[in-house]
Design a protein around this motif. Structure first.
Motif, PDB file in Angstrom:
ATOM      1  N   LYS A   1       6.199   8.269   0.755  1.00 34.37           N
ATOM      2  CA  LYS A   1       5.024   7.441   0.505  1.00 34.37           C
ATOM      3  C   LYS A   1       3.930   8.282  -0.121  1.00 34.37           C
TER       4      LYS A   1
ATOM      5  N   ASP B   1      13.097   4.778   7.289  1.00 29.23           N
ATOM      6  CA  ASP B   1      11.636   4.680   7.224  1.00 29.23           C
ATOM      7  C   ASP B   1      11.026   5.541   6.133  1.00 29.23           C
TER       8      ASP B   1
ATOM      9  N   GLY C   1      10.375   5.318   3.142  1.00 29.91           N
ATOM     10  CA  GLY C   1       9.401   4.694   2.259  1.00 29.91           C
ATOM     11  C   GLY C   1       8.049   4.501   2.912  1.00 29.91           C
ATOM     12  N   LEU C   2       8.014   4.528   4.238  1.00 30.63           N
ATOM     13  CA  LEU C   2       6.765   4.271   4.958  1.00 30.63           C
ATOM     14  C   LEU C   2       6.030   5.552   5.304  1.00 30.63           C
ATOM     15  N   LEU C   3       6.727   6.682   5.171  1.00 31.40           N
ATOM     16  CA  LEU C   3       6.174   7.912   5.705  1.00 31.40           C
ATOM     17  C   LEU C   3       5.577   8.768   4.606  1.00 31.40           C
TER      18      LEU C   3
END
Lengths: 295, 587
Positions: B251, B315, B317-319
């Motif tokens: 991200k 996850d 893509g969120l981090l």
């Protein structure tokens, strides 16, 4: 005009001056939207480009999707954000024990004061593939992991639900206040006529709340293009651009990160114009249906 | 009735608004008109003349200093500095030093907080105010604006004339150091130089886990896959789940695929191209965009495969980088790529705090299927020092720069051997140099380099600290004051056995692969098409690449992306970038 009022009018001046300086003067900056603004040339040295930035906004393939996303997310937020507090206020109003009522009321409006930066981090931890939901709660019901934040549709759901959770307690206060203002004689009369609690709610409580619901709804219509920058910015990622990218995050990336001030102003102006039109329409409607008037 | 009234009211309001905005427009027009008049006519500029009478010619250069003192005005984007009592930004140990030693009076025209800095400069530009003599600019777009507006000076001549041999040698190491300031044969400023390879990645691996599965550190992707498979099976943290062994975090709005911690650029490098980087991938005279090279497609396919096999988390893509590296420090993952400084923080600071028995080793970046090794490199030229067009004392500024370079890497016996100023960045206690916090007045050491005009810039040879640490790691004894300073940051145990210092080891590792660094060679301001279409292209790129890695889109979507990228502005950007490249290269 009564002469005795002149002092009162005089006392208005500081307020008016403040509004003029801080709310109206900066509107002059909107000319940026029609220029190719370059900071070192200043407003008067930059080239005029007319409606080019608006044309750019509507011709970019992705910006239409972004505008649509904004409408959907903000619209849902307004609707859900209206229904939930109204229902909650009615339910809370039925609680007879004052202590409990106050405690609940305080608890539900606390999240309103938390910032999205913090809540974003908490939500990330709750909703990631290793978060509380996917790891503990959902398996209890035999449901597999849900891509809350990496799938566009789920993302919208999360955004709307978490925003409602954060704000509904605060909106509830307004509705509770209006409930307190209902004449108890109406309920007594209804009881005499043999109306149940449900019937009372349907025929007395709700109609008495309509004006305030309309007012709150009207005011929030002005923010139909504000889908909540802080919230989405802290939660979104490249995987949900298609459903979750809103005007403000888009402008942030385009306008601020790459210093396109003119484009950002154009989008800001566009948002304001839409908001203004909607407020005027909603005001007319409110006037017609709820007899609500400001002027 | 009411409606009529409302309408009237609105009409009145609108009239007022209109009248007011016109008024506003008129008044600012006047101001600006004046300012413009001044700006276009430097000869008539009142301010200049006053300055000239105050500071006569710089001919008074005697005994290594200017007499009378020459004033250099600048600004500072940090209003959070610590001072000794009675000192301030205008008058502190460094400004006094500059005045007494060099005859240079540093004057700050304004001081602002870091986040307000760019705005303040833009406002000064917009208002056509006189700029300070010396400005340190970090934003290449602003640099481009300043050059375009003709506000800053070509320093080619002054640098050749006044730079010391040491400074010339450092700046002559690589012509690309000057690319960011070069335009049409002129050099519009002096770039400051970052430490080389400070952001290049090495692989950090849990050595204790490797020992338990009985495997050596992987040297290529195939071995890496075996290690990851074994790590999943072993479930070292014992939570009964299939934790992703490779910690990534994708991200980042600017470039998620080549970043500092949780870097993934080496997977792309293993195939031969770095996404988001401009480089001469196919032809040494042409810059091309990394993300559209066919090698990227192969790397994306590899990452998709790893995603499907659970080698990387759902996850990613969120981090962001910090959140992503928590996978490693919370013992879910056993492998992470990051810069040489990462062992201190967050690995030692978080992981070793959770689990004191954890052992982490920096390892070489593994090779891709065809034996290629590649990682994103660190761009050495950073912020740029620029000078007001009519600045007359380049000789004075260059003296200042020469001396800072000289004293920042002092020779033994130099008055600056121990640091800048006693009582500030070091103290003498019982006849010995001390940097322990408790020994300072008020227990507060002062980092004198924060008072420099170029705050927070190292001002030493960009390769110096790497070379020193490699020497120390290989057991050489520290000789120069700088080497001694680095040596003294180690624990007693590490001093006896330098191979135990993991940061030094990471430096050694990163230097072993120094030829595999791939640089982003575009150092110009964002081009016109980049400004107008860059974000749309970037959005498209990140969306496509992440969808492929997440197995939401087939790998062949990459080809569609390349076509679309080229058609919706990419080709124009490539042309613009190469125009810049030719102009920067041919000085």
């Amino acid at each position: 005009m009564n002469k005795g009022h002149s002092v009162l009018y005089f006392m208005l001046i500081p307020g008016i001056v403040l509004v003029l300086i801080f709310n109206y003067l900066p509107m002059g900056g909107l000319v940026l939207a029609f220029q190719n603004y370059k900071p070192w040339l200043g407003i008067f040295g930059s080239d005029w480009v007319g409606m080019e930035h608006f044309r750019a906004l509507f011709s970019r393939e992705d910006s239409l999707q972004v505008i649509w996303n904004t409408f959907v997310i903000a619209g849902m937020k307004i609707i859900v954000g209206l229904v939930v507090p109204v229902l909650f206020a009615i339910l809370l109003n039925e609680i007879r024990q004052m202590g409990l009522k106050r405690a609940v009321q305080t608890l539900v409006y606390l999240p309103h004061f938390m910032s999205w930066v913090i809540l974003g981090g908490i939500l990330l931890d709750l909703l990631s593939s290793r978060g509380l939901f996917n790891d503990v709660i959902l398996p209890m019901f035999g449901i597999g992991p849900i891509p809350f934040l990496t799938d566009g549709d789920w993302f919208r759901f999360v955004v709307i639900a978490s925003d409602t959770w954060k704000e509904f307690g605060f909106s509830t206060i307004v509705f509770l206040a209006s409930l307190a203002g209902i004449n108890p004689a109406l309920y007594e009369a209804a009881e005499v006529d043999g109306a149940t609690r449900f019937k009372q709610t349907l025929h007395i409580t709700l109609p008495s709340m309509v004006p305030i619901i309309v007012v709150v709804g009207t005011l929030s219509l002005g923010s139909i293009l504000n889908a909540g920058f802080d919230q989405i910015f802290n939660l979104y990622n490249a995987l949900v651009y298609d459903k979750g990218d809103i005007i403000d995050t888009y402008v942030y990336r385009v306008g601020i990160l790459s210093s396109q001030f003119s484009f950002a102003s154009a989008v800001g102006l566009f948002k304001s114009v839409i908001g203004f039109i909607l407020i005027v329409i909603a005001y007319r409607l409110a006037y017609k249906f709820a007899n609500y008037r400001i002027f | 009735m009411v409606q009529k009234k409302t309408r009237k009211m609105i009409a009145t309001l609108l009239t007022i608004v209109l009248a007011l905005s016109m008024l506003a427009a008129c008044s600012s027009n006047n101001n600006n008109g004046n300012a413009n008049g001044n700006g276009n006519n430097p000869a008539n500029n009142g301010g200049e003349q006053v300055q000239e009478t105050e500071n006569p010619q710089s001919d008074g250069f005697v005994n290594g200093k200017f007499e009378p003192a020459v004033e250099i005005s600048t600004f500072k984007c940090n209003n959070n500095l610590q001072y000794r009592e009675g000192e301030s930004i205008q008058d502190n140990v460094h400004t006094r030093w500059a005045k007494d030693e060099l005859g240079i009076q540093i004057k700050y025209d304004w001081v602002t907080s870091g986040d307000q800095c760019a705005n303040k400069i833009r406002l000064a530009l917009a208002g056509n105010q006189d700029l300070p003599d010396v400005m340190v600019i970090g934003d290449y777009q602003m640099l481009g604006e300043l050059i375009e507006a003709g506000k800053i000076m070509d320093v080619t001549e002054a640098f050749d004339k006044y730079a010391s041999d040491q400074v010339k040698a450092i700046y002559g190491q690589d012509p690309s150091y000057w690319f960011s300031v070069s335009k049409d044969g002129a050099k519009y400023g002096i770039p400051t130089l970052n430490e080389s390879m400070n952001n290049d990645s090495v692989l950090y691996i849990r050595q204790d886990w490797l020992d338990k599965i009985g495997m050596p550190a992987p040297t290529n992707f195939e071995e890496l896959e075996k290690v990851m498979e074994a790590m999943i099976a072993a479930d070292f943290n014992g939570d009964g789940k299939k934790d992703a062994p490779l910690a990534l975090g994708l991200k980042n709005d600017l470039n998620p695929l080549a970043t500092y911690m949780t870097d993934v650029s080496w997977v792309f490098g293993g195939f031969g191209a770095i996404p988001g980087y401009w480089n001469t991938w196919n032809d040494e005279n042409t810059l091309e965009y990394g993300s559209i090279q066919p090698e990227v497609k192969e790397a994306l396919a590899k990452l998709q495969e790893w995603f499907k096999k659970g080698y990387i988390s759902q996850d990613i893509g969120l981090l962001d980088e910090r959140k992503g590296s928590e996978q490693f420090t919370s013992e879910q993952s056993g492998i992470i790529a990051g810069p040489i400084w990462m062992y201190n923080w967050p690995i030692q600071a978080s992981l070793m705090k959770n689990n004191p028995n954890a052992v982490v080793t920096p390892a070489l970046i593994p090779a891709g299927p065809s034996g290629k090794v590649g990682r994103h490199g660190t761009t050495i030229p950073g912020q740029v020092i620029v000078f007001r067009k009519d600045f007359e004392h380049m000789d004075a500024f260059m003296l200042y720069l020469n001396k800072l370079y000289e004293y920042n890497n002092p020779v033994a016996g130099s008055p600056y051997e121990n640091g800048w100023h006693e009582g500030y960045d070091y103290v003498i206690k019982d006849g010995k140099v001390s940097r322990a916090r408790a020994d300072f007045p008020d227990e507060t050491p002062i980092d004198v380099s924060k008072y420099f005009i170029m705050e927070g810039v190292k001002l030493v040879d960009p390769h110096l600290s790497l070379e020193i640490r490699r020497k120390l790691y290989n057991g050489e004894k520290p000789v120069t004051p700088q080497e001694l300073q680095w040596f003294n940051t180690a624990t007693e145990e590490e001093k006896a056995n330098p191979k135990a210092n993991k940061t030094w080891q990471a430096v050694d590792v990163v230097l072993q692969q120094k030829d595999t660094s791939i640089l982003d060679m575009y150092l110009g301001a964002p081009t016109e098409t980049m400004v107008n279409k860059g974000e749309a292209l970037r959005t498209l790129e990140h969306e496509t690449f992440l969808s492929i890695i997440y197995n939401k889109a087939p790998v062949d979507d990459f080809d569609k992306f390349v076509e679309k990228w080229k058609a919706s502005g990419g080709d124009e950007i490539t042309a613009e970038v190469n125009e810049w490249y030719q102009s920067a290269k041919n000085k």
